[in-house]
Design a protein around this motif. Structure first.
Motif, PDB file in Angstrom:
ATOM      1  N   ALA A 151      55.360  18.392 158.353  1.00 20.39           N
ATOM      2  CA  ALA A 151      55.650  18.463 156.917  1.00 20.39           C
ATOM      3  C   ALA A 151      57.105  18.113 156.660  1.00 20.39           C
ATOM      4  N   GLY A 202      60.400  18.879 154.999  1.00 17.10           N
ATOM      5  CA  GLY A 202      61.197  19.877 154.287  1.00 17.10           C
ATOM      6  C   GLY A 202      62.571  19.309 153.998  1.00 17.10           C
ATOM      7  N   HIS A 225      62.865  26.876 149.426  1.00 13.20           N
ATOM      8  CA  HIS A 225      61.849  26.334 148.535  1.00 13.20           C
ATOM      9  C   HIS A 225      61.012  25.260 149.221  1.00 13.20           C
ATOM     10  N   SER A 226      61.674  24.339 149.909  1.00 17.98           N
ATOM     11  CA  SER A 226      60.937  23.262 150.584  1.00 17.98           C
ATOM     12  C   SER A 226      60.072  23.847 151.702  1.00 17.98           C
ATOM     13  N   ALA A 240      58.608  26.727 151.533  1.00 17.58           N
ATOM     14  CA  ALA A 240      57.434  27.315 150.881  1.00 17.58           C
ATOM     15  C   ALA A 240      56.401  26.240 150.591  1.00 17.58           C
ATOM     16  N   ASP A 241      56.866  25.078 150.133  1.00 17.43           N
ATOM     17  CA  ASP A 241      55.942  23.971 149.866  1.00 17.43           C
ATOM     18  C   ASP A 241      55.252  23.513 151.151  1.00 17.43           C
ATOM     19  N   SER A 242      56.048  23.340 152.184  1.00 17.87           N
ATOM     20  CA  SER A 242      55.483  22.894 153.457  1.00 17.87           C
ATOM     21  C   SER A 242      54.512  23.928 154.009  1.00 17.87           C
ATOM     22  N   LYS A 258      52.531  25.854 152.437  1.00 22.27           N
ATOM     23  CA  LYS A 258      51.224  25.713 151.785  1.00 22.27           C
ATOM     24  C   LYS A 258      50.401  24.632 152.476  1.00 22.27           C
ATOM     25  N   GLU A 259      51.004  23.455 152.622  1.00 19.61           N
ATOM     26  CA  GLU A 259      50.302  22.361 153.302  1.00 19.61           C
ATOM     27  C   GLU A 259      49.786  22.793 154.664  1.00 19.61           C
ATOM     28  N   ASP A 277      46.987  25.381 154.965  1.00 28.32           N
ATOM     29  CA  ASP A 277      45.704  24.879 154.462  1.00 28.32           C
ATOM     30  C   ASP A 277      45.014  23.920 155.437  1.00 28.32           C
ATOM     31  N   LEU A 304      54.623  33.396 153.065  1.00 24.78           N
ATOM     32  CA  LEU A 304      53.320  32.945 152.589  1.00 24.78           C
ATOM     33  C   LEU A 304      52.199  33.464 153.497  1.00 24.78           C
TER      34      LEU A 304
END
Lengths: 336, 336
Positions: free
Chosen positions: A219, A221, A226-227, A229-231, A233-234, A237, A259
């Motif tokens: 991912a 970042g 913040h980045s 947290a986004d990564s 999620k990916e 999942d 997370l």
DNA sequence: CTGAAAGCGCTTACAG
DNA sequence: CTGAAAGCGCTTACAG
């Protein structure tokens, strides 16, 4: 009350200002009696020499500037702390100047800095320590500088770095040794050379252990929480879910941990998480993060110390130092 | 290559150095043609004015010094960021100077700072903003300064603070409103005035709601994570265990959360935890911390801006500002 | 051991 | 609109 200068002191003490200057700078060739007398007048008049006047005469400000552009506050704090240690040891002070690498006008910004404050030298932290544009400008302007954590092979200036690739290799190997072979990776900010180095260490460790590299597990970042947290999620999942995540710094790793915990995953039972840097947050959360301790303070301290030595003696040669990074195992990683 | 100064430029351009100076400072009374010509020579010779010489002539350095002694890195980062914003807006730069309030020789330390670097003003953050000794010294030396987050009632200098007592009152009341009446409290560092203020807010909220104050529930911290961990141990061992903990800052609250989680307590189901400051860690952990948002950047920004205005115009009167603190409810607090 | 002179690179105050 | 002189408060280089 009017200002007390070297002249008032000289007059009051009945000596020349050169003599006062000698006492001020602890130079020899002053009789003990005279020195005594002048020292007393310093106290009586509450005299403090003017550093600006001294600076003009000596062509020196005794100030080092520190450049940074980094989302990690703890990294910056550690950089400052190492820089300050070296500065204070040599009676220098530290001026801080955060600015943006990608700002429309980095060079103009630095030029303006140099026009508003005379700096004897600059310590460049990532990503500035890898900016060819900036380095060329400083060379042209004949400004002393030192590079921290730069990947540039450039022996024409001081450099202190730590072995990012080796660190990333070790922590990946640590995960592999715990039985993980589906290890996700979160990259750092593309402008930082550490990003490529850590990524490369990750890939090399996989190769070394015959684990096929899978781009799906990687991912993008940028070192910010913040980045991360986004990564996160990916990554969480993905099907099947990776059994381990190695984030390029601790903030992003902390985001993955948050997370994971939030979605009822147990760390490290369900998933192992590793970071990089050994930032304070790595030990302030539960489970504590397995990470790579990078000697940020020490790198910066050495860089600034070399820089100051070189300012006082331009003949001192540039040094290129690489310090060791060290694996720290905490509770966030476990056998699969 | 020899240095290019205002003299070389004047010579090269065939004008007096006063004219060059006028162009440099964007002063009027230069014919457009002359201005054009001088500007061109600036480029040709790659001229940068020397800020030290300018400083000596104007008796100004355009540098503000920032004093701090605080275990919270995020607090310091926020202070710096607010100070920098104000500095850059007015073409000032920021020099940082961490030092110890209880150091054997605070005054000597500051005197040395002032001898090595000429500073146009000083921004004092806690605990320095409450140090009578330091303030008297600065007054004697006629140094401009501004106080951040100081509890001192002193209209003779600039002050920007936020309402700590009110914030502590509100967060305690928030816990009470959730049904808690056995609320532990972790104090901050005794040298910081915020410590007393937050403690007082806690006590007042209890009194307001007829909850008897119990000294046993109060632990002595010092704002560091480590001290929070020590206090956490004491508090979680109390019989019966308090149903809520209010720590005087987020680092200490994070330490309580870590120990609670580590010892298999569920937060907030088994115990509610609240902090103060809204430091990044408050939202980087799970559950996120209920806390009080203190406008640290804004306080410092305003303080430094006032300071700079006062430096350029000593007649500007001192301002005393109090900003609002704001309750932020996250997941770490819940109904009993 | 001590000091008079010149200079660092600008700006201020004044004169024209 | 332009500039010659003096000065900011120190240090450097030299002479004695």
């Amino acid at each position: 009350m009017k200002k007390v200068t070297i002249n008032s002191v000289a007059e009051y003490a009945g000596v020349s200002k050169k003599t006062v200057s000698r006492v001020l700078n602890n130079e020899p060739n002053v009789s003990p009696a005279t020195r005594e007398k002048v020292l007393k007048v310093f106290k009586e008049l509450d005299y403090t020499p003017n550093p600006i006047a001294r600076g003009l005469a000596r062509n020196r400000s005794f100030i080092i500037g520190c450049l940074y552009d980094n989302p990690s506050k703890s990294y910056i704090t550690r950089v400052q702390s190492g820089a300050l240690e070296a500065c204070h040891k040599h009676n220098y002070n530290l001026l801080i100047h955060p600015c943006e690498l990608r700002g429309e006008a980095l060079i103009e910004n630095i030029e303006h800095l140099l026009t508003t404050s005379r700096l004897d030298g600059l310590v460049l932290t990532p990503p500035f320590s890898d900016s060819q544009e900036l380095i060329e400008f400083l060379k042209k302007k004949d400004i002393n500088y030192a590079r921290v954590a730069s990947a540039l092979e450039d022996e024409s200036s001081i450099s202190v770095r730590s072995n990012d690739e080796q660190g990333a290799f070790e922590i990946t190997e640590h995960l592999i040794s715990l039985g993980h072979n589906r290890i996700a990776f979160i990259k750092g900010h593309p402008d930082h050379s550490a990003t490529e180095q850590r990524f490369s260490g990750y890939q090399k460790a996989l190769a070394e252990h015959n684990i096929e590299y899978d781009a799906e597990l990687v991912a993008e970042g940028n070192f910010s929480y913040h980045s991360g947290a986004d990564s996160a999620k990916e990554i969480l999942d993905l099907q099947p879910r990776p059994s381990a995540v190695f984030a390029s710094n601790d903030y992003m790793a902390a985001a993955v941990l948050k997370l994971a915990t939030q979605t009822k995953l147990n760390v490290p039972e369900d998933i192992s998480i590793a970071g990089f840097d050994n930032a304070p947050i790595a030990r302030h959360i539960w489970p504590g993060l397995t990470t790579i301790a990078q000697p940020v303070e020490e790198m910066t301290r050495q860089a600034v110390e070399q820089l100051i030595l070189q300012i006082s003696d331009p003949d001192i040669e540039n040094t290129q130092t690489t310090l060791e990074a060290k694996l720290i195992v905490r509770e966030s990683t476990a056998r699969i």
